[in-house]
Design an enzyme around this catalytic site. Structure first.
Site, PDB file in Angstrom:
ATOM      1  N   ARG A  22     -11.083   9.470 -21.799  1.00 33.14           N
ATOM      2  CA  ARG A  22     -12.132   8.461 -21.717  1.00 33.14           C
ATOM      3  C   ARG A  22     -12.112   7.598 -22.973  1.00 33.14           C
ATOM      4  O   ARG A  22     -11.598   8.001 -24.014  1.00 33.14           O
ATOM      5  CB  ARG A  22     -13.505   9.126 -21.585  1.00 33.14           C
ATOM      6  N   CYS A  23     -12.710   6.439 -22.870  1.00 32.01           N
ATOM      7  CA  CYS A  23     -12.844   5.491 -23.974  1.00 32.01           C
ATOM      8  C   CYS A  23     -13.436   6.204 -25.190  1.00 32.01           C
ATOM      9  O   CYS A  23     -14.379   6.991 -25.024  1.00 32.01           O
ATOM     10  CB  CYS A  23     -13.743   4.348 -23.527  1.00 32.01           C
ATOM     11  N   PRO A  24     -12.879   6.032 -26.363  1.00 34.18           N
ATOM     12  CA  PRO A  24     -11.869   5.077 -26.813  1.00 34.18           C
ATOM     13  C   PRO A  24     -10.454   5.647 -26.885  1.00 34.18           C
ATOM     14  O   PRO A  24      -9.544   4.991 -27.374  1.00 34.18           O
ATOM     15  CB  PRO A  24     -12.354   4.711 -28.215  1.00 34.18           C
ATOM     16  N   LEU A  25     -10.257   6.881 -26.407  1.00 35.99           N
ATOM     17  CA  LEU A  25      -8.953   7.538 -26.579  1.00 35.99           C
ATOM     18  C   LEU A  25      -7.781   6.776 -25.968  1.00 35.99           C
ATOM     19  O   LEU A  25      -6.714   6.706 -26.611  1.00 35.99           O
ATOM     20  CB  LEU A  25      -9.003   8.972 -26.060  1.00 35.99           C
ATOM     21  N   ASP A  66      -9.190   6.049 -16.660  1.00 34.83           N
ATOM     22  CA  ASP A  66     -10.501   5.576 -17.115  1.00 34.83           C
ATOM     23  C   ASP A  66     -10.695   4.133 -16.654  1.00 34.83           C
ATOM     24  O   ASP A  66      -9.896   3.256 -16.980  1.00 34.83           O
ATOM     25  CB  ASP A  66     -10.574   5.665 -18.639  1.00 34.83           C
TER      26      ASP A  66
END
Length: 75
Positions: A13-16, A40
């Protein structure tokens, strides 16, 4: 489209996804192509925005169900 390197960021998920894309691009030489797979939904906006800001080019975005494939040309 053939890529020089592929990374599978499914489930992240954000920011990964953006952070892992940045790291992968740093390991490529100019002119090489990176394929990034994400699931995502925010990545549809986040990855192209990051790529543009970093001075690279999104060659194509392919969506299949919940999967998004980004083909990025490192400048």
């Amino acid at each position: 489209m053939l890529a020089d390197k592929e990374i599978d960021l499914s489930g992240l998920r954000c920011p990964l996804p953006v952070l892992r894309t940045k790291k992968a691009l740093s390991q490529l030489a100019a002119g090489q192509i990176l394929c990034v797979l994400t699931t995502d939904s925010d990545s549809r906006q986040d990855i192209p925005a990051f790529v543009k800001q970093a001075g690279h080019l999104v060659l194509d975005i392919v969506s299949e169900d919940t999967k998004n494939y980004f083909y990025i040309h490192k400048q």
